[in-house]
Scaffold this motif. Sequence first.
Motif, PDB file in Angstrom:
ATOM      1  N   GLN A 108     -20.058  99.110 -34.948  1.00  0.00           N
ATOM      2  CA  GLN A 108     -19.198 100.080 -35.613  1.00  0.00           C
ATOM      3  C   GLN A 108     -19.556 101.521 -35.257  1.00  0.00           C
ATOM      4  N   PHE A 109     -20.686 101.726 -34.607  1.00  0.00           N
ATOM      5  CA  PHE A 109     -21.084 103.084 -34.252  1.00  0.00           C
ATOM      6  C   PHE A 109     -20.322 103.546 -33.016  1.00  0.00           C
ATOM      7  N   VAL A 158     -20.281 106.353 -29.581  1.00  0.00           N
ATOM      8  CA  VAL A 158     -21.221 106.939 -28.625  1.00  0.00           C
ATOM      9  C   VAL A 158     -20.584 108.133 -27.927  1.00  0.00           C
ATOM     10  N   ALA A 159     -21.331 109.226 -27.897  1.00  0.00           N
ATOM     11  CA  ALA A 159     -20.978 110.385 -27.081  1.00  0.00           C
ATOM     12  C   ALA A 159     -21.881 110.285 -25.853  1.00  0.00           C
ATOM     13  N   LYS A 160     -21.325 109.845 -24.737  1.00  0.00           N
ATOM     14  CA  LYS A 160     -22.146 109.478 -23.579  1.00  0.00           C
ATOM     15  C   LYS A 160     -22.877 110.645 -22.931  1.00  0.00           C
ATOM     16  N   ARG A 161     -22.229 111.778 -22.784  1.00  0.00           N
ATOM     17  CA  ARG A 161     -22.889 112.874 -22.071  1.00  0.00           C
ATOM     18  C   ARG A 161     -24.213 113.253 -22.733  1.00  0.00           C
ATOM     19  N   PRO A 162     -24.231 113.461 -24.051  1.00  0.00           N
ATOM     20  CA  PRO A 162     -25.536 113.758 -24.631  1.00  0.00           C
ATOM     21  C   PRO A 162     -26.281 112.521 -25.148  1.00  0.00           C
ATOM     22  N   LYS A 163     -25.772 111.315 -24.866  1.00  0.00           N
ATOM     23  CA  LYS A 163     -26.454 110.069 -25.234  1.00  0.00           C
ATOM     24  C   LYS A 163     -26.655 109.927 -26.742  1.00  0.00           C
ATOM     25  N   ILE A 164     -25.671 110.369 -27.514  1.00  0.00           N
ATOM     26  CA  ILE A 164     -25.770 110.331 -28.978  1.00  0.00           C
ATOM     27  C   ILE A 164     -24.937 109.185 -29.535  1.00  0.00           C
ATOM     28  N   TRP A 165     -25.526 108.448 -30.477  1.00  0.00           N
ATOM     29  CA  TRP A 165     -24.784 107.451 -31.239  1.00  0.00           C
ATOM     30  C   TRP A 165     -24.573 108.023 -32.643  1.00  0.00           C
ATOM     31  N   TYR A 166     -23.484 107.613 -33.296  1.00  0.00           N
ATOM     32  CA  TYR A 166     -23.224 108.114 -34.642  1.00  0.00           C
ATOM     33  C   TYR A 166     -22.319 107.164 -35.406  1.00  0.00           C
ATOM     34  N   ILE A 167     -22.484 107.204 -36.721  1.00  0.00           N
ATOM     35  CA  ILE A 167     -21.684 106.339 -37.600  1.00  0.00           C
ATOM     36  C   ILE A 167     -21.485 107.075 -38.931  1.00  0.00           C
ATOM     37  N   GLU A 168     -20.271 106.969 -39.451  1.00  0.00           N
ATOM     38  CA  GLU A 168     -19.957 107.559 -40.749  1.00  0.00           C
ATOM     39  C   GLU A 168     -20.415 106.606 -41.851  1.00  0.00           C
ATOM     40  N   LYS A 169     -21.000 107.182 -42.887  1.00  0.00           N
ATOM     41  CA  LYS A 169     -21.365 106.369 -44.049  1.00  0.00           C
ATOM     42  C   LYS A 169     -20.150 106.252 -44.962  1.00  0.00           C
ATOM     43  N   LYS A 170     -19.733 105.051 -45.180  1.00  0.00           N
ATOM     44  CA  LYS A 170     -18.541 104.782 -46.021  1.00  0.00           C
ATOM     45  C   LYS A 170     -18.955 104.595 -47.455  1.00  0.00           C
TER      46      LYS A 170
END
Length: 182
Positions: free
Chosen positions: A167-168, A170-182
């Motif tokens: 469900q996360f 990815v912003a590939k250029r800066p190698k960041i993963w992220y997920i919103e807390k529901k």
Amino acid sequence: MTKLPPDKGKGEWLVKFILTHGFVHGAELGVQKGNNLKYLLDNIPHLKMIGVDIWSDKSVRFNNTKSEDLEKDTTSINYGFYQELLKYTRQVHPRLVLYRHFTSYATKFVEDESLDFAFVDAGHEYEDVKEDIANWLPKIKKGGYLLGHDINQAQVRRAVTEMLGYQFKVAKRPKIWYIEKK
């Protein structure tokens, strides 16, 4: 303005993300030199941050050092980074609070659902990432985000996928993963 961190894409991406979402209170786990943390604070004047790091040699993670004892370590090169960040903290007070602790221990200083976001960039071993996700996700408000760096590293991707499913994002250029807390 602080110069861009070595991975300028990371700092720029985070500033845009934070501003887009209107966030005001976050945490960075794994601050070390503080380049990214200072970049965020210098470019987002309303932002309040918590910075967490051991500012010691990585060996303290495996030699039974207690989190409370990290303050006694003044020999590591990382201690100099900590001293510089303490000086910076005085410049931006009260917008920055530093905790020289293991990330798992530092959670005791942060109320549940009090942060808009937390950025996980501390230990990159599988178990470290899993532990940071488990410990810091409860600190995020609903509608806030848990983010992390280096999703391109196999052990990070494995831990994130195991803890969060697919469900996360990815912003590939800066190698960041992220997920919103529901």
